[in-house]
Design a protein around this motif. Structure first.
Motif, PDB file in Angstrom:
ATOM      1  N   CYS A   1      -5.141  -2.363  -3.076  1.00 22.84           N
ATOM      2  CA  CYS A   1      -6.134  -1.489  -3.739  1.00 22.84           C
ATOM      3  C   CYS A   1      -7.463  -2.211  -3.935  1.00 22.84           C
ATOM      4  O   CYS A   1      -8.542  -1.633  -3.710  1.00 22.84           O
TER       5      CYS A   1
ATOM      6  N   VAL B   1      -2.634   6.415  -4.752  1.00 22.20           N
ATOM      7  CA  VAL B   1      -1.360   5.697  -4.871  1.00 22.20           C
ATOM      8  C   VAL B   1      -0.342   6.651  -5.482  1.00 22.20           C
ATOM      9  O   VAL B   1      -0.588   7.215  -6.555  1.00 22.20           O
TER      10      VAL B   1
ATOM     11  N   VAL C   1       0.620   4.326  -0.413  1.00 21.57           N
ATOM     12  CA  VAL C   1      -0.840   4.249  -0.586  1.00 21.57           C
ATOM     13  C   VAL C   1      -1.450   5.001   0.599  1.00 21.57           C
ATOM     14  O   VAL C   1      -1.174   4.662   1.758  1.00 21.57           O
TER      15      VAL C   1
END
Ligand SMILES: Cc1cc2nc3c(=O)[nH]c(=O)nc-3n(C[C@H](O)[C@H](O)[C@H](O)COP(=O)(O)O)c2cc1C
Length: 334
Positions: A88, A100, A111
């Motif tokens: 991320c 997510v 993701v």
């Protein structure tokens, strides 16, 4: 997975080579190079990534699950959370929006890169540089308190309200944790399966020593009675730290553990940027009866303890540990 494939090369990433205009799977693979630099218990790297377009399924690799140390897979899911967080942070750095999603069954996290939507920026951009700098520091820490600004930064790493960061710095409570740690070390080192498993990971060089040192380390852990010396060493390590952090979650399921891992990794990156070292210590939480005992020291912080670590200013530097190359963890869909 061959131990000879473990490499330090993975730490050298040229961020100028992000393929911004390439097809999504190429971008996903580049971002995953940061994910695999995440910490994991015994450096077991228990992740597998299934890439399908911009969809990245993050799977638990059960063949690398530490079933002797980590009966209930808590550390496995915390480790997955650390890898997800690096992914991320890297996606935000390269302006790729993502979503997510957490699931009760497999895969536990997905993701999805969303290149057509406006990128979000929940995380401070400077966390990105820390991904390739972060190490776990196993040395004694200096006798210096954590400053208020660092504490605030660490607290700001908790983004949702289902994970709580408890910081313990009063000497009496730290001493109680150090006592529990010593007891947990003795119990774990008394367990031949635990020693065999730890010896295996030391022996293949996952914890970073040269081949010979790794084999000697494996023999020592597997065959000698080192419970007392580990107990003394680790208790001293906790006492030397100005603060001990504990992540507690409302529920005790895989997604809560993954989210705790994400908060931990964010805090570890923020700490790194501030010259603060972080060292997870898992033995207390590996013993169910002691995990409950630890909860009683938390002063009204209800919930399930997921990850314990010491924080402080290190007396010595620590080298990076190796990783398997990204390809080892990739399952590509046509
Ligand atoms: C869930 C989890 C549990 C860990 N438990 C311990 C521990 O009990 N003792 C320890 O020395 N390190 C522990 N570590 C740190 C790992 O050993 C370390 O992340 C791994 O060797 C990779 O090294 P690096 O963090 O320097 O990249 C833990 C890490 C994670 C993510």
């Amino acid at each position: 997975m061959a131990s000879s494939d473990l490499t330090h090369e993975v730490w050298n990433i040229d961020d100028g080579r992000f393929p911004a205009d390439a097809p999504l799977p190429d971008r996903a693979r580049f971002l995953l190079r940061y994910a695999i630099l995440a910490p994991s218990s015994h450096n077991s790297q228990p992740w597998e990534f299934h890439v399908d377009g911009g969809r990245i399924e993050v799977h638990a690799a059960e063949d690398r699950w530490l079933d002797a140390a980590d009966h209930d897979m808590r550390e496995l899911y915390v480790s997955l959370g650390c890898a997800v967080e690096n992914l991320c942070v890297a996606a935000e750095r390269f302006d790729v929006d993502f979503d997510v999603a957490y699931h009760d069954d497999t895969p536990p996290v997905v993701v999805t890169l969303q290149p057509d939507s406006e990128p979000s920026s929940d995380r401070p951009p400077e966390l990105f540089d820390a991904i390739t700098e972060r190490v776990t520091n196993h040395h004694l820490f200096r006798d210096a308190p954590l400053g208020d600004a660092v504490r605030d930064e660490l607290r700001n790493c908790v983004l949702g309200d289902d994970v709580t960061l408890v910081m313990v710095d009063e000497p009496e409570r730290k001493a109680s944790i150090a006592e529990l740690q010593a007891e947990a070390d003795r119990l774990q080192m008394d367990d031949s399966e635990y020693r065999r498993e730890l010896g295996y990971w030391i022996g293949i060089g996952a914890l970073g020593d040269s081949w010979l040192k790794a084999r000697i380390g494996q023999a020592v852990v597997s065959h000698l009675d080192i419970g007392d010396s580990e107990a003394k060493k680790n208790s001293k390590l906790i006492q030397s730290a100005p603060a001990v952090g504990l992540l507690v979650t409302d529920s005790d399921d895989p997604s809560a553990r993954i989210r705790a891992g994400q908060v931990f990794e964010r805090a570890a990156l923020a700490a790194e940027r501030n010259g603060v070292a972080v060292h997870p210590m898992s033995q207390i939480l590996e013993r169910p009866e002691m995990r409950t005992e630890l909860t009683s020291l938390l002063d009204g912080h209800d919930g399930s303890p997921q990850h314990l670590f010491r924080l402080g200013y290190p007396r010595a530097e620590q080298d990076h540990t190796p990783r398997w190359p990204l390809e080892t963890f990739l399952v590509e869909r046509p």
